[in-house]
Design a protein around this motif. Structure first.
Motif, mmCIF file in Angstrom:
data_model
loop_
_atom_site.group_PDB
_atom_site.id
_atom_site.type_symbol
_atom_site.label_atom_id
_atom_site.label_comp_id
_atom_site.label_asym_id
_atom_site.label_seq_id
_atom_site.Cartn_x
_atom_site.Cartn_y
_atom_site.Cartn_z
ATOM 1 N N LYS A 160 2.805 -2.211 5.803
ATOM 2 C CA LYS A 160 2.559 -0.658 5.718
ATOM 3 C C LYS A 160 3.186 0.068 7.168
ATOM 4 N N THR A 219 -5.242 1.669 -8.461
ATOM 5 C CA THR A 219 -5.066 2.938 -8.169
ATOM 6 C C THR A 219 -6.015 3.756 -8.608
ATOM 7 N N GLU A 226 0.732 -1.148 -0.005
ATOM 8 C CA GLU A 226 0.050 -0.078 0.090
ATOM 9 C C GLU A 226 0.914 1.270 -0.085
ATOM 10 N N GLY A 227 0.454 2.049 -0.821
ATOM 11 C CA GLY A 227 1.396 3.487 -1.006
ATOM 12 C C GLY A 227 2.462 3.289 -1.897
ATOM 13 N N GLU A 228 2.699 4.370 -2.351
ATOM 14 C CA GLU A 228 3.954 4.601 -3.425
ATOM 15 C C GLU A 228 5.211 4.049 -2.963
ATOM 16 N N LYS A 229 5.644 4.770 -1.855
ATOM 17 C CA LYS A 229 7.077 4.303 -1.265
ATOM 18 C C LYS A 229 7.061 2.703 -1.218
ATOM 19 N N HIS A 278 -5.804 6.317 1.678
ATOM 20 C CA HIS A 278 -5.304 7.489 1.681
ATOM 21 C C HIS A 278 -4.076 7.873 0.717
ATOM 22 N N ARG A 279 -3.360 6.489 0.451
ATOM 23 C CA ARG A 279 -2.262 6.707 -0.052
ATOM 24 C C ARG A 279 -2.354 6.383 -1.788
ATOM 25 N N TRP A 312 -2.478 8.896 -8.897
ATOM 26 C CA TRP A 312 -1.079 8.126 -8.648
ATOM 27 C C TRP A 312 -0.654 7.481 -9.829
#
Length: 288
Positions: free
Chosen positions: A175, A73, A53-56, A107-108, A77
């Protein structure tokens, strides 16, 4: 979020995404009800996947060599991730559809279904290491992820899990660890009862962390070249068997004033962070 300098080159290699409007679309089942722990355990084990989850975190998973099954996505993003997605299957949805699929507001804004890789053996993880953390029956995914992050940040070489420990690749663990689960080698024991014998046979000194203040303070222990720190479950701590099997019980000294006020222990994540820092004392040069 625009990433100047890489946008044009990134977009030309990105496969044309699929725009999906129905949360029940069968193509999105890898992402179904991400907060339903029982469902996710069954689904992820059956399909051999985990969700980043999330770009990073997605970038770190890809960088660690995990193959992408697909990406889910929102439109905003697409550009930040374009340079690492290549020919991956990408599903673009609205915030409302994302909520309907995942069961919560992401949220990401980006999720990736990744293929799991075979876990190395305990023997392989122990080879060439000098400082290892061993987790016995920690079942809280957030705590496991946080301990991985502490261990990786403080230079621990590897982590060994008891058979009943929570999955480090469960979405919440990944995460909370901010992708540290991809950067530190780990393995899962096959046998809890005799699991520590393998550690000892590999030349490890076994230190059992306890809140008992009569134990040896961690900073006073004479450490050998190879040290394994044993951490127990969130509520009960280490089992009596593992405590007895350890070479020495160790503690983090508490403030007398705190003890008098009834604060006599730390949560497992805080204790792990302090103890991992203590493990670095007298550590030999990293084995190659």
């Amino acid at each position: 979020m625009r990433r100047s300098g890489r946008s044009c080159a990134s977009w030309q290699y990105l496969k044309v995404p699929d725009y999906v409007t129905d949360p029940a679309d069968p193509r999105l089942t890898d992402y179904t009800r991400l907060r339903d722990v029982d469902l996710r355990k069954s689904l992820e084990a059956e399909r051999g996947l985990f969700v980043a989850e999330g770009e990073k975190v997605i970038r770190r998973a890809i960088g660690a060599g995990y193959p992408i099954r697909s990406v889910l996505t929102t439109a905003r993003w697409l550009e930040p991730l374009a340079d690492v997605l290549g020919d991956a299957t990408v599903y673009v949805v609205s915030d409302e559809t994302m909520l309907g699929v995942a069961g919560f507001q992401v949220h990401r804004g980006a999720l990736a279904s990744m293929e799991r890789l075979p876990l190395p053996s305990v023997e392989r993880v122990l080879a060439g290491t000098s400082r290892t953390v061993v987790l016995e029956d920690l079942v809280d995914h957030s705590n496991v992820g946080a301990i991985f992050r502490c261990a990786a940040a403080l230079g621990v070489d590897g982590i060994v899990l008891s058979p009943r420990c929570a999955d480090p690749l469960y979405r919440r663990s990944v995460k909370v660890s901010m992708g540290a689960v991809f950067s530190i080698p780990y393995a899962r024991m096959d046998n809890w009862y005799n699991g520590l014998e393998q550690m000892r046979d590999a030349g490890y000194q076994l230190l059992a962390l306890t809140p008992d203040q009569s134990a040896t303070p961690l900073d006073a222990v004479k450490m050998t070249d190879r040290v394994a720190l044993l951490l127990g479950s969130e509520g009960d701590g280490l089992s009596s068997r593992w405590s007895q099997e350890a070479d020495e019980p160790v503690c983090i000294p508490m403030s007398p004033a705190a003890m008098a006020a009834g604060v006599d222990s730390l949560n497992v994540v805080a204790a792990a962070a302090i103890a991992c820092h203590g493990l670095m004392r007298g550590r030999p040069s990293r084995m190659l």
